[in-house]
Every structure is written in C-alpha cells, then in structure tokens.
Design an enzyme around this catalytic site. Structure first.
Site, short mmCIF file in Angstrom:
data_model
loop_
_atom_site.label_atom_id
_atom_site.label_comp_id
_atom_site.label_asym_id
_atom_site.label_seq_id
_atom_site.Cartn_x
_atom_site.Cartn_y
_atom_site.Cartn_z
CB SER A 219 -29.81 11.33 13.00
OG SER A 219 -28.74 10.65 13.62
CB THR B 292 -30.39 4.76 10.67
OG1 THR B 292 -31.16 5.41 9.69
CG2 THR B 292 -31.18 3.72 11.42
CB THR C 255 -33.88 6.47 12.23
OG1 THR C 255 -33.45 7.66 11.57
CG2 THR C 255 -35.20 6.03 11.63
NE ARG D 116 -38.51 9.35 4.70
CZ ARG D 116 -37.42 8.81 5.23
NH1 ARG D 116 -37.30 8.72 6.54
NH2 ARG D 116 -36.46 8.34 4.47
CB VAL D 117 -42.55 5.58 7.75
CG1 VAL D 117 -41.77 4.38 8.29
CG2 VAL D 117 -43.49 6.13 8.82
N GLY D 118 -39.35 5.89 6.74
CA GLY D 118 -38.29 5.38 5.87
C GLY D 118 -38.08 3.89 6.04
CG ASP D 119 -34.08 2.57 5.61
OD1 ASP D 119 -34.21 3.79 5.85
OD2 ASP D 119 -33.04 1.94 5.87
CB THR E 212 -27.33 3.89 8.05
OG1 THR E 212 -27.55 5.26 8.43
CG2 THR E 212 -25.91 3.75 7.55
N GLY E 213 -28.82 5.55 5.81
CA GLY E 213 -28.75 6.46 4.67
C GLY E 213 -30.14 6.78 4.16
N GLY F 96 -33.48 6.37 3.11
CA GLY F 96 -34.38 5.24 3.23
C GLY F 96 -35.09 4.89 1.94
N1 GLY Z 1 -32.49 5.49 6.95
C1 GLY Z 1 -33.31 6.30 7.73
C2 GLY Z 1 -34.39 6.94 7.00
O1 GLY Z 1 -34.28 7.18 5.80
O2 GLY Z 1 -35.40 7.24 7.61
#
Ligand code: GLY
Length: 309
Positions: free
Chosen positions: A48, A163, A181, A191-194, A214-215, A217
């Site tokens: 991950s 993450t 991550t 897609r880009v997360g948090d 983490t989790g 995003g």
């Molecule tokens: N927390 C990582 C993501 O959602 O990309």
C-alpha cells in the site's frame, strides 16, 4: 518521553527502526521521518506504499506523499508513477522551491532534475492482485469510472489503504511528520487521496502538535482531519480528545459504509515549560494498530480508543 516515533499500522517497525536510530543519535525529527518513509517505500512486501503498491484500475501504480514540520515548512507530491520515494521528493519541493505541492509529470520532471532515479514500481504480487481484481465479476459488471470496487475479503480490504504516516519528536523537542501511500487499491486513474494534502493526511505545527491520518482518504478530505486534530490541541484538547473528536466529526458527517475506516495518530508538542501532554491514536473501527518506539522500546499496539467497536 521524547525522543519517540509513532507510526500507523503494524508495519510500523520497518519505519521505526531507522527512524528511532536517528533520534537516539540526536538527529532531527524530519530526518527520522524521512528515513522511516524510505524504508517502507522500498519494501516490496508492503503493498500500500511505494514499490509494490497496488495499482489503479488501469494497472498503473501511482504514489502520493508529503512532509511537514510547520505551516511554512511543508512539501508534497502526488501521482508519482516512476519514483519510489515520494516523501523525499516532497522534501525537495519544500526545501528547493517556493511551492508546496507538485503533481504528475511536473513532479517527475522535478525529481529527475533533483537526481532521483526512475524505476518500475510494480511487483509480480501487485500485478497478480490486479489480474484477480479485474477477473472479479463485480468489477466487470460496474462501469470503471463509477468508483472503487473493494477487494473481496475483509483482510484484503484492511490492507488496501494503509498509508504509512510517521510522527516524530526529537531530543531537541522538534516535531515532524510524513505520509506516504499508493492510495486506494484499484482506484479510478488520477485519483488522489488525503495523504499528500497538507491538513488532511498530515498537519504539523510546532506550537500546537502533530497529527496524521490513515484509511479512506475521501472521509479525511471532507473534514480536514489532521488539521482539525491539531487545532483542537491548540484549543486545549489532549491528544486523545483531539483524536476522538476529529474522528467523531467523520462519524457525524458521513454515512459510513462497511469498508470505511479512518485512524489517526496524534502527538503533542513539548511546551516551553517542559510539560508534555503525550500522544494518542484512535480509529473509527477495530483493526487498526499503531507502532510506537520510545524509551521503552518498540511496540505494536491497538489504538488508544476505538470509536465504534
Ligand atoms: N489514506 C490514503 C488514501 O486514501 O489514499
């Protein structure tokens, strides 16, 4: 008591070993966090983060990462497809440009100019997982761009968005944090997360404290979870109260799905009078573990509090 390093998930020892060696030798929290991130990013068995990260729906691995020590000291990169160490590139963005965040091709050109070596991020395991995912009948019957289709079993779901977030406090009482991550497994391409977004996956303020998430995003991004936790501490909350209240905001404002999970690690600053409120972690649901390394050694532990056990 400091120095200490606090990392998300049970793969934390991979990060905490090099990070805590730097801290014990009197090194800086930011160097410890970067070293911890590099160790996890370069470990192909962690699927991950970094090399070996699970790919997007098109089969391409893309990495996101950030680094922060203060509001005016942060850097970030997203959608990195040819370099294994986004946190190190993010640090160069912070130190060598007037910007905070670079993405995609521009970020990769910057990395090349900075001397980073491109490499293939995929592994046979990640490619096999993508093949399995594509063959899943549920994948075939849903339009690709309608969203993420989670892995089938619960264990795989838990592993699909973990993450590595690392917070450290050094002997000089300097705080630092990083996130790295490969994002949500089989995500919609682009897609880009948090994780690389300052204030969402990570926030650090030497006066108020540090927090990292983490989790899923998308839940974190809707509530600025890390910034919220640090601001709660600035207003007098303990690390545990800040962790609980920032996750409670997610519970209050989202309809949680069975696959949803967010966890947070929180670290207080040492105050000028020498007092220190400590650290905490919390998770919305069971399954999360943090890894702490301090003067009592390294321990993988369940979070201080689970909000919805
Ligand atoms: N927390 C990582 C993501 O959602 O990309």
């Amino acid at each position: 008591m400091p120095p200490l390093v606090l990392t998300t998930w049970s793969f934390g020892p991979v990060a905490n070993e090099p990070a805590s060696a730097i801290l014990r030798a009197g090194g800086a929290a930011i160097d410890a966090c970067e070293a911890g991130a590099i160790a996890v990013e370069n470990d192909p068995s962690i699927n991950s983060v970094g090399v070996g990260g699970l790919p997007d729906a098109d089969g391409h691995v893309s990495l996101d990462g950030c680094i922060m020590t203060d509001p005016d000291q942060c850097g970030s990169v997203a959608f990195i497809r040819r370099f294994a160490n986004p946190v190190s590139i993010a640090r160069r963005v912070m130190e060598k440009t007037i910007h905070v965040m670079l993405v995609g091709e521009g970020a990769e050109q910057f990395a090349l100019r900075e001397g980073f070596t491109p490499r293939d991020l995929s592994t046979p395991y990640a490619r096999a997982e993508w093949d399995k995912w594509r063959a899943d009948p549920r994948t075939l019957e849903r339009a690709r761009y309608r969203g993420w289709i989670p892995p089938l079993n619960v264990e795989e779901r838990a592993r699909s968005h973990d993450t590595v977030s690392i917070l450290a406090l050094d002997k000089r009482h300097r705080l630092a944090g990083v996130c790295s991550t490969s994002g949500m497994a089989f995500k919609v391409p682009g897609r880009v997360g948090d994780s690389p977004i300052i204030g969402h996956g990570l926030y650090v303020d030497q006066e108020a404290g540090a927090a990292a998430a983490t989790g899923n995003g998308e839940l974190v991004m809707g509530t600025c979870t890390s910034f919220l936790a640090v601001e709660l501490m600035r207003s007098g909350a303990t690390p545990l109260q800040a962790a609980e209240q920032s996750l409670q905001r997610i519970i209050d404002r989202f309809e949680l799905l069975p696959d949803h999970q967010v966890a947070i690690i929180v670290l207080a600053p040492v105050k000028p009078d020498g007092s220190w409120a400590g650290w905490a972690s919390a998770a919305i649901k069971p399954g999360f573990h943090h890894t702490i390394t301090d003067d009592r050694g390294t321990r993988i532990e369940p979070p201080t509090h689970v909000l919805a056990p």
